[in-house]
Design an enzyme around this catalytic site. Structure first.
Site, mmCIF file in Angstrom:
data_model
loop_
_atom_site.group_PDB
_atom_site.id
_atom_site.type_symbol
_atom_site.label_atom_id
_atom_site.label_comp_id
_atom_site.label_asym_id
_atom_site.label_seq_id
_atom_site.Cartn_x
_atom_site.Cartn_y
_atom_site.Cartn_z
ATOM 1 N N SER A 133 -1.794 -6.689 8.417
ATOM 2 C CA SER A 133 -0.844 -5.668 7.982
ATOM 3 C C SER A 133 0.372 -5.516 8.867
ATOM 4 C CB SER A 133 -1.556 -4.310 7.876
ATOM 5 O OG SER A 133 -2.058 -3.912 9.146
ATOM 6 N N LYS B 5 -3.579 1.111 -1.836
ATOM 7 C CA LYS B 5 -2.340 0.402 -1.536
ATOM 8 C C LYS B 5 -1.760 -0.147 -2.841
ATOM 9 C CE LYS B 5 -3.502 -0.343 3.285
ATOM 10 N NZ LYS B 5 -4.682 0.548 3.343
ATOM 11 N N HIS C 96 -4.732 -5.437 2.326
ATOM 12 C CA HIS C 96 -3.327 -5.722 2.039
ATOM 13 C C HIS C 96 -3.149 -6.974 1.196
ATOM 14 C CE1 HIS C 96 -1.327 -2.645 4.554
ATOM 15 N NE2 HIS C 96 -2.437 -2.736 5.274
#
Length: 395
Positions: free
Chosen positions: A185, A243, A213
């Site tokens: 990340s 996310k 991610h």
């Protein structure tokens, strides 16, 4: 307040502020979209994990409203008593199809997923080989397990092979796991999963990939593991639902036996009230959108490539990102915070990231373009980056 506690807190806060490590928390007025409002100022938002813009998607909002009407605002219990609703079963079935695995278990956060899954499998007498840049939630999950933690140099296959050989041939450990982020990340680089799996097979390592991610970003949206076609080989895939998916929660995907075991051994699953009906239904809608079309995924990558090229052309150090995550590496912590502050004053929200999130001397602002940004927004952001970068002598 205890005098000892008061003195301790004051000392710690003063030290953090003096060293440029104190994080000021900003309050966003309204929704977290490509443009946000803080203290009445409109800002181009480059700090959100809302990669696909789904946090404000109208279909997801309607799905959440419908679920409140049909199922209420809370699940009412932990999953193992009577908090497992038909909505949770639907979500886990859809996620398993999306990830290409036999089954999935949903948690209330990605952090909880790592805290639940790692200690459920790894115990005292085991060893965990952990990439040096793994996320804090992985580190905490490893610590909770009681297993021996062996740090592996970041994406260093020679170091992994050597440490896997030493751990498995020593006879000291009952079982050995290698755990890594899929997408890192802070730098945006991708784990070398094909090479990792070759080593894992050679030494019979349990493999665990945290794809927080990568889900929604890699593999046409299905994640880093599926990007490499390894969904039938990686033992455990963890992901978040907060996310790219745009809501909240986490999950672990894998074999049916793995998921059956985690449902009786994962402590956050056993002792936390289940995801709310609204969140659960919105997540399911988001995953179905990604399964039906790559439009949002493709737009994210288009915007990411555009911003990355623009920042590089201006002369910024953007590291070696292989994903839309684009760091602008400044180095010194106080300069990093000043850079972020000036960007905000000019109209760009790009939060400073400093120690302990990244190593000392590698301070940066991390840019997270999303599918919801327009080219005009990104062009405006680049102009501001150029102005502030020259003003502070960074470019």
């Amino acid at each position: 307040m205890s005098q000892i506690l008061k003195e301790y807190l004051n000392t710690q806060l003063t030290e953090l502020k003096d060293n440029g490590l104190y994080n000021e928390i900003d309050v966003v007025d309204g929704a977290n979209g490509p443009v946000i409002t803080i203290d009445g100022q409109k800002l181009i938002n480059l700090s959100s994990n809302n990669y696909l813009g789904l946090a404000t998607d109208e279909d997801l909002k309607q799905a959440a409203k419908d679920a409140v009407d049909s199922h209420g605002v809370g699940a009412g219990a932990v999953r193992t008593i009577n908090g497992t609703l038909d909505l949770h079963k639907e979500l886990e079935d859809v996620l398993a199809e999306f990830k290409g695995t036999e089954a999935v278990i949903a948690f209330t956060s990605g952090f909880n997923a790592n805290q639940g899954a790692i200690p459920a499998i790894m115990k005292k007498g085991d060893a965990i080989l952990s990439d040096a840049l793994n996320h804090a939630s992985i580190i905490d999950g490893c610590r909770l397990s009681g297993a021996k933690i062996i740090r592996v140099n970041h994406s260093d296959m020679e170091d992994l092979r050597q440490k896997a050989k030493e751990a498995t041939e020593s006879g000291e450990y009952n079982k050995v796991m290698f755990i890594t982020d899929g997408v890192f990340s802070m730098d945006g680089d991708v784990a070398l999963l094909p090479e990792i799996m070759e080593i894992a097979k050679e030494y019979d390592l349990i493999t665990y990939v945290d794809d927080a991610h990568g889900s929604g970003v890699m593999g046409k949206g299905a994640g880093t593991v599926k990007h490499f076609g390894l969904e039938k080989e990686v033992d455990m895939q963890m992901g978040t639902l907060s996310k790219a998916i745009g809501v909240v929660g986490g999950y672990v995907a894998g074999s049916q036996e793995l998921i059956d075991y985690l449902k009786v051994a994962g402590r956050p699953f056993l002792f936390s009230t289940a995801l709310t009906p609204a969140d659960t239904k919105a997540i399911t809608e988001a995953v179905r959108k990604l399964m039906a079309s790559t439009e949002l995924h493709d737009k994210l990558w288009e915007n990411g490539d555009y911003l990355k090229a623009g920042l590089k052309d201006l002369g910024f150090d953007i590291g070696h990102s292989e994903t839309p995550i684009t760091p602008v590496i400044i180095g010194e912590e106080k300069l990093t915070q000043e850079f972020s502050k000036r960007l905000k004053e000019e109209g760009v929200y790009a939060k400073s990231i400093v120690f302990p999130t990244v190593p000392r001397g590698t301070g940066r602002v991390r840019n997270m373009p999303t599918a919801a940004h327009t080219k005009e927004m990104l062009d405006d952001a680049l102009k501001i980056y150029e102005k502030v970068g020259k003003e502070l002598g960074i470019i």
